[in-house]
Structures are given as C-alpha cells and as structure tokens.
Motif scaffolding. Structure first.
Motif, PDB file in Angstrom:
ATOM      1  N   HIS A 139       0.839  -1.201   0.000  1.00  0.00           N
ATOM      2  CA  HIS A 139       0.000   0.000   0.000  1.00  0.00           C
ATOM      3  C   HIS A 139       0.874   1.252   0.000  1.00  0.00           C
ATOM      4  O   HIS A 139       1.947   1.289   0.614  1.00  0.00           O
ATOM      5  CB  HIS A 139      -0.915   0.002   1.224  1.00  0.00           C
ATOM      6  N   ASP A 140       0.382   2.290  -0.662  1.00  0.00           N
ATOM      7  CA  ASP A 140       1.140   3.534  -0.792  1.00  0.00           C
ATOM      8  C   ASP A 140       1.604   4.089   0.554  1.00  0.00           C
ATOM      9  O   ASP A 140       2.732   4.573   0.675  1.00  0.00           O
ATOM     10  CB  ASP A 140       0.290   4.608  -1.488  1.00  0.00           C
ATOM     11  N   VAL A 141       0.737   4.044   1.544  1.00  0.00           N
ATOM     12  CA  VAL A 141       1.058   4.674   2.819  1.00  0.00           C
ATOM     13  C   VAL A 141       2.249   3.997   3.493  1.00  0.00           C
ATOM     14  O   VAL A 141       2.965   4.629   4.283  1.00  0.00           O
ATOM     15  CB  VAL A 141      -0.182   4.676   3.749  1.00  0.00           C
ATOM     16  N   LYS A 142       2.497   2.736   3.175  1.00  0.00           N
ATOM     17  CA  LYS A 142       3.604   2.012   3.800  1.00  0.00           C
ATOM     18  C   LYS A 142       4.963   2.432   3.247  1.00  0.00           C
ATOM     19  O   LYS A 142       5.983   2.212   3.904  1.00  0.00           O
ATOM     20  CB  LYS A 142       3.410   0.500   3.621  1.00  0.00           C
ATOM     21  N   VAL A 143       4.979   3.023   2.057  1.00  0.00           N
ATOM     22  CA  VAL A 143       6.250   3.471   1.480  1.00  0.00           C
ATOM     23  C   VAL A 143       6.329   4.995   1.411  1.00  0.00           C
ATOM     24  O   VAL A 143       7.343   5.538   0.973  1.00  0.00           O
ATOM     25  CB  VAL A 143       6.459   2.874   0.073  1.00  0.00           C
ATOM     26  N   ALA A 144       5.268   5.671   1.859  1.00  0.00           N
ATOM     27  CA  ALA A 144       5.233   7.135   1.760  1.00  0.00           C
ATOM     28  C   ALA A 144       6.349   7.787   2.568  1.00  0.00           C
ATOM     29  O   ALA A 144       6.938   8.788   2.133  1.00  0.00           O
ATOM     30  CB  ALA A 144       3.870   7.653   2.213  1.00  0.00           C
ATOM     31  N   SER A 145       6.658   7.240   3.741  1.00  0.00           N
ATOM     32  CA  SER A 145       7.725   7.813   4.561  1.00  0.00           C
ATOM     33  C   SER A 145       9.070   7.711   3.854  1.00  0.00           C
ATOM     34  O   SER A 145       9.905   8.629   3.915  1.00  0.00           O
ATOM     35  CB  SER A 145       7.789   7.113   5.920  1.00  0.00           C
ATOM     36  N   ASP A 146       9.300   6.588   3.175  1.00  0.00           N
ATOM     37  CA  ASP A 146      10.544   6.428   2.410  1.00  0.00           C
ATOM     38  C   ASP A 146      10.606   7.441   1.269  1.00  0.00           C
ATOM     39  O   ASP A 146      11.670   7.966   0.947  1.00  0.00           O
ATOM     40  CB  ASP A 146      10.647   5.003   1.848  1.00  0.00           C
TER      41      ASP A 146
END
Length: 226
Positions: free
Chosen positions: A119-126
C-alpha cells in the motif's frame, strides 16, 4: 525518418548536462540519446530501433553504461535542482488515469518504485525521505495516506500535512486547506504524462535498476521541455 523528441533548444540545454555527467560527446551523441528516447516512447525491443539512430547494439550499450552508473537518475536530479517545492503532492501510480486524460500538470521531483502489493502509505515515509523538503511548507496527499505515523514523519521533516482524515475517525479535518487539496489532481496528471511513454507504462526492463533509470529519463524529459 522516425519521429524525434529533442528540439534544438532542448539539446542545447541537455548537452552540457551530459558533459557534466562525464558522458563523452561523440559525434553521434544526439542520435544515441534520441534512440534511447524513441525506445522509451514506443517500447520497442532495442534491436528494432530504426537505422536513423545508428546501430541498435551501440545505442543499447550506451544506455546500459548509463543506467548501471545511474547517470539518468543523476540527469533527473540536476534538472530539478532549482524546482519550486513550497507545496509537494505525493501519490501512487496505481491510480488509473488514461494516458491522454491529462491537462494542467506539475512535474515530478522524485519517485520510488515498490511492488504492486504494498500500500502507498507504507512506502510514503521512504518517499518523503528521498526529497529535500527544506523549502516545503505543506505536503499534500489523499485520504489513502491517512496515517498518524506518516503525519508525524512529515512534521519531523518540518512540514505541515494536508491529508484528510477518513470518515470513520473521531478527529476533525480543521487542519485541511481544501483549496490546495483540489490541486492534488496535478500529480495524477503528471502520472498520465509519464504513461505516454510505453516503456514506462509497461515495464519491459528485466532489471529494477534499468527500469528505474527509464522512469528517471521520462521525468527528466518533462523537465527538459520547460
């Protein structure tokens, strides 16, 4: 003669950047770059490149040298170094937008490749960590990025978030700038622009590094036309 993508003014701007990246200025450099852009646009096998651009194997070997040293990613980085990042919009390429549906758009400042199941939110911080947000005031995203961890990460980067909360939460959306949120379609339109290039819309590269450099080249070309 096949269609080319570089106007004279584009090449005048691009050539010194290539030299800065230690890409040797051979007599056929412009045709080599045009060949790589042509393949990016139409998505054909390297062996099927029109003769106009030169020997397909020569063009492929040049591309191979450049992507293995990430020179196309470096090219993208040089073209965006003076970009205006007061407002930054993030999103994922899973959004379905027909490649010819784009109107007004802003240009990409970075990207991150992930597998299709994350999911997008899981890689958004990266993705946030890849950006220079020193001049950024607000990071904007859709409600699919409604995550307290992401909000905290954005705050730690010194920015405010403009991410709406989902309807099933008890928190309010008093923090939202809804006028700015309406401009979020610009990032989707930028995706649509990139999907005009078949080698981006459909991954033909076997190696992740190769595909990543192809995407970087497409992003760089959008900036080059400014």
């Amino acid at each position: 003669m096949p269609g080319t993508m570089l106007k004279d003014e584009n090449w005048t701007r691009l050539r010194p950047i290539l030299l800065e990246l230690s890409i040797y200025d051979k007599g056929n450099l412009r045709q080599t770059v045009e060949g790589i852009l042509y393949r990016m646009r139409v998505g054909c096998p390297w062996r099927d490149l029109p003769e106009y651009f030169g020997k397909p194997n020569t063009i492929y070997k040049a591309y191979q040298r450049w992507f293995r040293s990430n020179k196309l990613i470096a090219l993208f980085a040089l073209l965006i170094k003076d970009s205006d990042c007061e407002w930054v919009f993030i999103d994922g390429t899973h959004i379905k937008a027909h490649q010819h549906s784009s109107g007004a758009h802003d240009n990409p400042i970075t990207f991150l490749l992930s597998d299709g199941t994350t999911h997008d939110v899981k890689v958004a911080s990266d993705l946030i960590d890849k950006m220079d947000l020193s001049d950024t005031v607000i990071v904007c995203a859709d409600k699919g990025h409604d995550s307290e961890a992401l909000r905290a990460h954005i705050k730690q980067a010194g920015c405010a978030n403009n991410i709406p909360r989902k309807q099933n939460t008890k928190s309010t959306n008093e923090h939202m700038d809804w006028d700015l949120y309406k401009a979020r379609h610009l990032v989707e339109n930028a995706f649509a622009k990139l999907k005009n290039y078949r080698a981006v819309a459909t991954r033909f590269d076997k190696l992740k590094q190769s595909y990543e450099n192809t995407v970087a080249l497409a992003c760089a070309y959008l900036w080059l036309k400014l």
